[in-house]
Enzyme design. Structure first.
Site, PDB file in Angstrom:
ATOM      1  N   HIS A  72      11.075 -37.158 -60.557  1.00 50.11           N
ATOM      2  CA  HIS A  72      10.738 -35.969 -61.082  1.00 50.11           C
ATOM      3  C   HIS A  72      11.943 -35.491 -62.266  1.00 50.11           C
ATOM      4  CE1 HIS A  72       7.821 -33.568 -58.137  1.00 50.11           C
ATOM      5  NE2 HIS A  72       7.565 -34.719 -58.522  1.00 50.11           N
ATOM      6  N   TYR A 200      11.006 -23.505 -55.764  1.00 48.36           N
ATOM      7  CA  TYR A 200      11.784 -22.696 -54.869  1.00 48.36           C
ATOM      8  C   TYR A 200      11.489 -21.212 -55.083  1.00 48.36           C
ATOM      9  CZ  TYR A 200      14.141 -27.178 -53.646  1.00 48.36           C
ATOM     10  OH  TYR A 200      14.595 -28.284 -53.233  1.00 48.36           O
ATOM     11  N   PRO A 292      17.974 -26.958 -45.761  1.00 48.92           N
ATOM     12  CA  PRO A 292      17.181 -27.944 -46.345  1.00 48.92           C
ATOM     13  C   PRO A 292      17.385 -27.367 -47.600  1.00 48.92           C
ATOM     14  CG  PRO A 292      15.841 -26.802 -44.861  1.00 48.92           C
ATOM     15  CD  PRO A 292      17.350 -26.539 -44.531  1.00 48.92           C
ATOM     16  N   LYS A 296      19.490 -31.943 -49.425  1.00 51.23           N
ATOM     17  CA  LYS A 296      20.435 -32.725 -49.320  1.00 51.23           C
ATOM     18  C   LYS A 296      20.925 -33.899 -47.890  1.00 51.23           C
ATOM     19  CE  LYS A 296      22.464 -32.373 -53.288  1.00 51.23           C
ATOM     20  NZ  LYS A 296      21.270 -32.930 -53.915  1.00 51.23           N
ATOM     21  N   TYR A 384      22.111 -31.006 -57.746  1.00 52.32           N
ATOM     22  CA  TYR A 384      20.585 -31.490 -57.161  1.00 52.32           C
ATOM     23  C   TYR A 384      20.343 -32.907 -57.255  1.00 52.32           C
ATOM     24  CZ  TYR A 384      15.832 -30.389 -55.763  1.00 52.32           C
ATOM     25  OH  TYR A 384      14.648 -30.644 -55.146  1.00 52.32           O
TER      26      TYR A 384
HETATM   27  P1  RFL Z   1      18.208 -38.329 -37.781  1.00 58.78           P
HETATM   28  O1  RFL Z   1      17.072 -38.564 -38.731  1.00 58.78           O
HETATM   29  O2  RFL Z   1      18.098 -37.049 -36.962  1.00 58.78           O
HETATM   30  O3  RFL Z   1      18.171 -39.597 -36.703  1.00 58.78           O
HETATM   31  C1  RFL Z   1      18.862 -39.762 -35.534  1.00 58.78           C
HETATM   32  C2  RFL Z   1      18.227 -40.855 -34.512  1.00 58.78           C
HETATM   33  O4  RFL Z   1      19.247 -40.786 -33.485  1.00 58.78           O
HETATM   34  C3  RFL Z   1      18.198 -40.729 -32.260  1.00 58.78           C
HETATM   35  N1  RFL Z   1      19.005 -40.321 -31.089  1.00 58.78           N
HETATM   36  C4  RFL Z   1      19.380 -41.117 -30.251  1.00 58.78           C
HETATM   37  N2  RFL Z   1      19.284 -42.417 -30.074  1.00 58.78           N
HETATM   38  C5  RFL Z   1      19.881 -42.987 -28.835  1.00 58.78           C
HETATM   39  N3  RFL Z   1      20.456 -42.122 -27.886  1.00 58.78           N
HETATM   40  C6  RFL Z   1      20.270 -40.685 -28.105  1.00 58.78           C
HETATM   41  N4  RFL Z   1      20.789 -39.819 -27.138  1.00 58.78           N
HETATM   42  C7  RFL Z   1      19.921 -40.121 -29.031  1.00 58.78           C
HETATM   43  N5  RFL Z   1      19.775 -38.882 -29.889  1.00 58.78           N
HETATM   44  C8  RFL Z   1      19.143 -39.078 -30.948  1.00 58.78           C
HETATM   45  C9  RFL Z   1      17.121 -39.944 -32.927  1.00 58.78           C
HETATM   46  O5  RFL Z   1      15.905 -40.073 -32.229  1.00 58.78           O
HETATM   47  C10 RFL Z   1      16.758 -40.397 -34.351  1.00 58.78           C
HETATM   48  O6  RFL Z   1      16.135 -41.195 -34.264  1.00 58.78           O
HETATM   49  O7  RFL Z   1      19.465 -38.505 -38.483  1.00 58.78           O
HETATM   50  P2  RFL Z   1      19.884 -39.168 -39.830  1.00 58.78           P
HETATM   51  O8  RFL Z   1      19.942 -40.401 -39.544  1.00 58.78           O
HETATM   52  O9  RFL Z   1      21.411 -38.808 -39.803  1.00 58.78           O
HETATM   53  O10 RFL Z   1      19.362 -38.716 -40.858  1.00 58.78           O
HETATM   54  C11 RFL Z   1      19.530 -37.372 -41.272  1.00 58.78           C
HETATM   55  C12 RFL Z   1      18.103 -36.723 -42.024  1.00 58.78           C
HETATM   56  O11 RFL Z   1      17.098 -37.003 -41.018  1.00 58.78           O
HETATM   57  C13 RFL Z   1      18.194 -35.131 -42.413  1.00 58.78           C
HETATM   58  O12 RFL Z   1      19.544 -34.730 -42.752  1.00 58.78           O
HETATM   59  C14 RFL Z   1      17.135 -34.678 -43.232  1.00 58.78           C
HETATM   60  O13 RFL Z   1      15.805 -34.831 -42.820  1.00 58.78           O
HETATM   61  C15 RFL Z   1      17.360 -33.446 -43.768  1.00 58.78           C
HETATM   62  N6  RFL Z   1      16.158 -32.926 -44.452  1.00 58.78           N
HETATM   63  C16 RFL Z   1      16.100 -33.345 -45.852  1.00 58.78           C
HETATM   64  N7  RFL Z   1      17.142 -34.225 -46.420  1.00 58.78           N
HETATM   65  C17 RFL Z   1      17.294 -34.234 -47.817  1.00 58.78           C
HETATM   66  O14 RFL Z   1      18.074 -35.135 -48.183  1.00 58.78           O
HETATM   67  N8  RFL Z   1      16.284 -34.125 -48.680  1.00 58.78           N
HETATM   68  C18 RFL Z   1      15.148 -33.353 -48.125  1.00 58.78           C
HETATM   69  O15 RFL Z   1      14.269 -32.932 -48.906  1.00 58.78           O
HETATM   70  C19 RFL Z   1      15.262 -32.708 -46.780  1.00 58.78           C
HETATM   71  N9  RFL Z   1      14.089 -31.833 -46.202  1.00 58.78           N
HETATM   72  C20 RFL Z   1      15.271 -31.926 -44.096  1.00 58.78           C
HETATM   73  C21 RFL Z   1      14.295 -31.650 -45.094  1.00 58.78           C
HETATM   74  C22 RFL Z   1      15.304 -31.677 -42.602  1.00 58.78           C
HETATM   75  C23 RFL Z   1      14.382 -30.825 -42.114  1.00 58.78           C
HETATM   76  N10 RFL Z   1      14.321 -30.361 -40.813  1.00 58.78           N
HETATM   77  C24 RFL Z   1      13.251 -30.370 -39.982  1.00 58.78           C
HETATM   78  C25 RFL Z   1      15.500 -30.397 -39.993  1.00 58.78           C
HETATM   79  C26 RFL Z   1      13.315 -30.587 -44.445  1.00 58.78           C
HETATM   80  C27 RFL Z   1      13.342 -30.060 -42.989  1.00 58.78           C
HETATM   81  C28 RFL Z   1      12.286 -29.338 -42.609  1.00 58.78           C
HETATM   82  C1  PHB Z   2      10.364 -31.489 -48.624  1.00 52.63           C
HETATM   83  O1  PHB Z   2       9.489 -31.982 -49.472  1.00 52.63           O
HETATM   84  O2  PHB Z   2      10.172 -31.595 -47.501  1.00 52.63           O
HETATM   85  C2  PHB Z   2      11.633 -30.788 -49.213  1.00 52.63           C
HETATM   86  C3  PHB Z   2      11.595 -30.806 -50.473  1.00 52.63           C
HETATM   87  C4  PHB Z   2      12.888 -29.883 -50.928  1.00 52.63           C
HETATM   88  C5  PHB Z   2      13.757 -29.163 -50.348  1.00 52.63           C
HETATM   89  C6  PHB Z   2      13.457 -29.428 -48.863  1.00 52.63           C
HETATM   90  C7  PHB Z   2      12.404 -30.140 -48.273  1.00 52.63           C
HETATM   91  O3  PHB Z   2      14.689 -28.727 -50.742  1.00 52.63           O
END
Ligand code: RFL
Ligand code: PHB
Length: 389
Positions: A72, A200, A292, A296, A384
């Site tokens: 993008h 957004y 989110p 980041k 970004y």
């Molecule tokens: P994770 O992905 O939470 O993985 C952690 C892992 O540890 C396991 N775990 C355990 N394992 C052993 N023993 C235990 N007691 C444990 N407890 C937990 C879990 O099962 C899991 O598998 O953390 P990690 O690897 O640091 O990754 C971080 C990302 O997942 C997170 O920051 C992003 O998803 C945030 N996020 C976004 N980030 C972006 O860079 N771009 C985005 O567009 C974006 N959109 C989002 C998001 C997060 C969202 N939610 C639901 C919080 C959109 C949403 C809606």
């Molecule tokens: C997503 O596609 O899940 C998404 C994209 C941009 C954001 C957060 C989540 O800032």
């Protein structure tokens, strides 16, 4: 069992770190509480910075991402009346890649066996021991037996709710937190996206985001109050709300369809310092959370892992002890800048239940400024696409 580095958590942080260390011949075992299907079932991030895609390329695991991901050049801020385009490619010379966290995780998981990256799924009651000593270890339960892994280092990649951060004594740590008075309700559906670029939107009824996973799969979010339940939001109500909040142009192109997934995530900003205690090193959501809005979270996990892998590789291959000692400071410098950006964009684009008329005028003035200033757009664009490592 004995290994050089034991990683807790097989999310993107743990898997990326494991692969980067294995690529240098370092022995790694990852211990994950959930099953691989459960990990792949979580729908989360969608937008990857260049730092993240570079790591996939460095591992030789970027082929599917480049074939199926969508580069993008820009995104939009909507304020009810107009669309402000942030032309990130023109302003920074960089793009972002739309490729889901689920797919990144799938690619990393699939390559683990052939690269000697051992992942133990379904590990219950993971506990960390002796992190202040030279012989840290962890224990867990699997198939009815208690197992122990001794390691040189433990890496806490276990997300916000994992046990690693709790192994740092409160007396040596500081936690900084802001909890926002709303959450995001997300929907994933196999319908074409309503626009080619993300929108957004700050609308009087609350924030909305139009995003995607591919040309045929859309991801949308709406701001909801913290006490709202998924059951309050049948698909039709959610599509109606999106059509209003995203504005008439997007609404005209909005294709509705049944939800494949729907979930509510609360929003918070959180930083835990330091990210190293003795031989325990934290990376990703275990050490920090961003709302989110700036996309980041996953990207910060990837940049932590970049610094952490450099430090551990320096330790094993060059006998360099300074890298581990400096890891927390280096990672936190970038973390705080991403925290600032995510907080600022969250404040700008949401309707706060306790916000007054003055707060709203500040949003309008800031959006006006952004619409009219290349300097303001450049500042947003460079954050970004991701600040340099
Ligand atoms: P994770 O992905 O939470 O993985 C952690 C892992 O540890 C396991 N775990 C355990 N394992 C052993 N023993 C235990 N007691 C444990 N407890 C937990 C879990 O099962 C899991 O598998 O953390 P990690 O690897 O640091 O990754 C971080 C990302 O997942 C997170 O920051 C992003 O998803 C945030 N996020 C976004 N980030 C972006 O860079 N771009 C985005 O567009 C974006 N959109 C989002 C998001 C997060 C969202 N939610 C639901 C919080 C959109 C949403 C809606
Ligand atoms: C997503 O596609 O899940 C998404 C994209 C941009 C954001 C957060 C989540 O800032």
């Amino acid at each position: 069992m004995r290994t050089q580095v034991a990683i807790i958590g097989a999310g993107p942080a743990g898997l990326l770190l494991g692969h980067l260390l294995r690529a240098e011949g370092i022995d790694v075992i990852i211990v994950e509480r959930a099953s691989s299907d459960y990990v792949l079932g979580r729908i989360r991030a969608g937008v990857l910075e260049r730092t993240t895609t570079d790591l996939m390329d460095r591992l030789g695991l970027g082929a599917r991402m480049h074939a199926e991901g969508l580069p993008h050049d820009g995104f939009h801020l909507a304020d009810g009346e107009r669309l402000i385009r942030i032309d990130i490619a023109a302003l920074t010379g960089r793009q972002v890649m739309v490729y889901g966290q689920t797919e990144v995780t799938r690619d990393l998981m699939a390559a683990a066996p052939e690269r000697g990256l051992q992942i133990i799924y379904d590990a219950a009651n993971v506990a960390l021991h002796d992190v202040e000593s030279d012989r840290p270890s962890l224990t867990f339960e699997k198939d009815g037996a208690v197992r122990r892994i001794e390691a040189d280092f433990l890496c806490g990649c276990d997300g916000f709710h994992g046990p690693s951060r709790q192994a740092v004594p409160p007396s040596v740590a500081s936690a900084y937190e802001k909890v926002y008075p709303f959450g995001w309700l997300g929907i994933l559906a196999d319908v074409p996206p309503c626009t080619h670029e993300l929108i957004y939107a700050n609308h009087a009824r609350g924030f909305a985001l139009a995003s995607m996973r591919s040309e045929t799969r859309s991801r949308y979010y709406v701001q909801v109050a913290l006490d709202e339940k998924i059951e309050d939001w049948p698909d039709d109500r959610l599509w109606d709300e999106l059509a209003v909040r995203l504005g008439p142009e997007a609404a005209a192109n909005l294709t509705r369809g049944p939800s494949l997934e729907k979930s509510i995530a609360p929003l918070r900003s959180f930083v835990f310092e330091p990210m190293r205690h003795g031989r325990l090193l934290l990376a990703g959501d275990s050490a920090h959370i961003v709302p989110p809005t700036g996309a980041k979270g996953l990207n910060l996990a990837a940049s932590d892992v970049h610094y952490l892998s450099e430090a551990l590789i320096g330790h094993y291959l060059r006998n360099d002890r300074d890298g581990i000692a400096g890891y927390s400071r280096k990672a936190l410098a970038r973390v705080w800048k991403s925290e600032r950006f995510s907080w600022q964009l969250t404040r700008l684009m949401h309707r706060f239940p306790d916000g007054d008329a003055f707060d709203r005028r500040m949003q309008v003035a800031e959006l006006d400024y952004i619409a009219s200033s290349t300097a303001a757009q450049t500042s947003i664009a460079e954050n970004y696409v991701g600040l340099p490592l």
